[in-house]
Scaffold this active site. Structure first.
Site, short mmCIF file in Angstrom:
data_model
loop_
_atom_site.label_atom_id
_atom_site.label_comp_id
_atom_site.label_asym_id
_atom_site.label_seq_id
_atom_site.Cartn_x
_atom_site.Cartn_y
_atom_site.Cartn_z
N ASP A 1 123.61 48.87 45.84
CA ASP A 1 122.84 49.88 46.55
C ASP A 1 121.54 50.20 45.83
O ASP A 1 121.53 50.96 44.86
CB ASP A 1 123.70 51.15 46.68
CG ASP A 1 122.97 52.25 47.40
OD1 ASP A 1 123.47 53.40 47.39
OD2 ASP A 1 121.88 51.98 47.96
N ASP B 1 116.15 49.49 50.62
CA ASP B 1 117.47 50.06 50.41
C ASP B 1 118.61 49.17 50.90
O ASP B 1 119.00 49.23 52.07
CB ASP B 1 117.54 51.42 51.11
CG ASP B 1 118.86 52.11 50.85
OD1 ASP B 1 119.13 53.14 51.47
OD2 ASP B 1 119.62 51.59 50.00
C1 LIG Z 1 117.21 58.24 50.68
C2 LIG Z 1 118.67 57.91 50.85
C3 LIG Z 1 118.81 56.46 51.35
C4 LIG Z 1 120.26 56.08 51.51
N1 LIG Z 1 120.96 56.29 50.26
C5 LIG Z 1 121.56 55.26 49.59
N2 LIG Z 1 121.32 54.01 49.96
N3 LIG Z 1 122.37 55.53 48.62
C6 LIG Z 1 120.89 57.64 49.70
C7 LIG Z 1 119.44 58.06 49.54
#
Ligand SMILES: CC1CCN(C(=N)N)CC1
Length: 321
Positions: free
Chosen positions: A31, A214
């Site tokens: 992640d 992301d």
């Molecule tokens: C801004 C957010 C994007 C999604 N998240 C994540 N991938 N852990 C949490 C933070």
């Protein structure tokens, strides 16, 4: 030392990487939108452990507890986890970190119990790590000095096995050339300016907006102005309580996203139909990020582009796959 680990697609919503923690094998979700490495642990309730591989620190000869340390994380979708902390040897592909902070979950929300992962490897910047009283470094930050190049890359092809490469860019995983966007890490994310987009060939401004790379989010989540403009070009598109849907027979235009101050990344229409919603109605891979001016470019982006997370700069590189 450099390495590459396979990333296996799971139910079209995430990619899982087989990772050993103290010699114990777990399937973890990498992640780049968070900075905690946490695992399902033997301290969870029997109900929470159901269907998961679980890390037992007591059976690892290299585990060291960080006495009095705790962590607690809430994700954007309302899911969360919390627990205690120690260090252990973590190996991903050919890359090993000896004393990696491993966050043992003693509580996980229901979303994680029903999810395919046995935990997460946070690859955002360490300034958003949740361990207290002293925050801990990510696997990438710890591994970085041992890598040939100070970077890692995500190769996540649609519905196919992908990979995470550590320490090198694998030219066999993309076509054409790599473009780069300058990254600002102050918010903890691989974040860059993203101030315009194209629906098909029609360009639109998206002033003051940024995007984050992301891998921990499934879809493309953008500000409402962009999402409305996109679906205005899809006949029969509707914004329902669950998000944007459209007739499965609709022809979806491409969506080009400006990355930093230079190039666009173009997501083909074929990747923008996420799944059947009901009957002949389908659910879009492009959805609203809700409020704010930070777009979240998730796995759907990586289905079209090899992503290079380069700590020099830092910068985010992208090349068509
Ligand atoms: C801004 C957010 C994007 C999604 N998240 C994540 N991938 N852990 C949490 C933070």
């Amino acid at each position: 030392q450099d390495g590459s680990a396979p990333a296996m697609p799971y139910e079209g919503v995430e990619y899982l990487v087989s990772t050993t923690v103290g010699g114990q094998k777990l399937n973890l979700d990498f992640d780049t939108g968070s900075a905690d490495l946490w695992v399902f642990s033997s301290g969870l309730s029997a109900a929470s452990k159901k269907g998961h591989n679980v890390y037992n620190s007591a059976s690892s000869s290299t585990y060291k507890a960080l006495s009095g340390y705790t962590w607690s994380i809430q994700y954007a979708d309302g899911s969360g986890a919390s627990g205690t902390v120690g260090t252990d040897t973590v190996t991903i592909g050919g890359t090993s970190v000896k004393a990696q902070a491993v966050e043992l979950a003693t509580k996980v929300s229901s979303q994680f119990v029903s999810d395919g992962s046995d935990g997460l490897v946070g690859l955002a910047f360490s300034n958003i790590n949740t361990v207290r009283p002293r925050s801990q470094k990510t696997f990438f930050d710890n591994a970085n000095p041992s890598l040939a190049s100070p970077l890692f890359a995500a190769y996540l092809p649609f519905n196919a096995n992908g990979a995470y490469d550590f320490g090198y860019v694998d030219a066999s995983k993309y076509t054409g050339s790599v473009s780069y966007a300058a990254v600002s890490s102050s918010g903890g994310f691989w974040e860059y300016a993203s101030t315009s987009y194209k629906v098909g060939s029609t360009a639109h401004a998206m002033s003051g907006t940024t995007g984050i790379a992301d891998t921990g989010t499934t879809l493309l989540l953008m500000v409402d102005s962009a999402v409305s403009a996109y679906y205005a070009s899809v006949s029969g598109a509707k914004n329902t309580a669950d998000g944007w849907t459209f007739p499965c027979a609709a022809t979806l235009p491409s969506l080009a996203i400006r990355m930093g101050s230079s190039a666009y990344a173009t997501i083909p229409g074929s990747l923008l139909n996420f799944e059947t919603y009901s009957g002949s109605t389908c659910y879009g891979a492009l959805q609203s990020v809700g409020g704010g001016t930070q777009n979240i470019y998730g796995d759907v982006f990586f289905n079209a582009y090899y992503g290079i997370f380069d700590s020099t700069g830092p910068r985010f590189g992208f090349a068509a796959i």
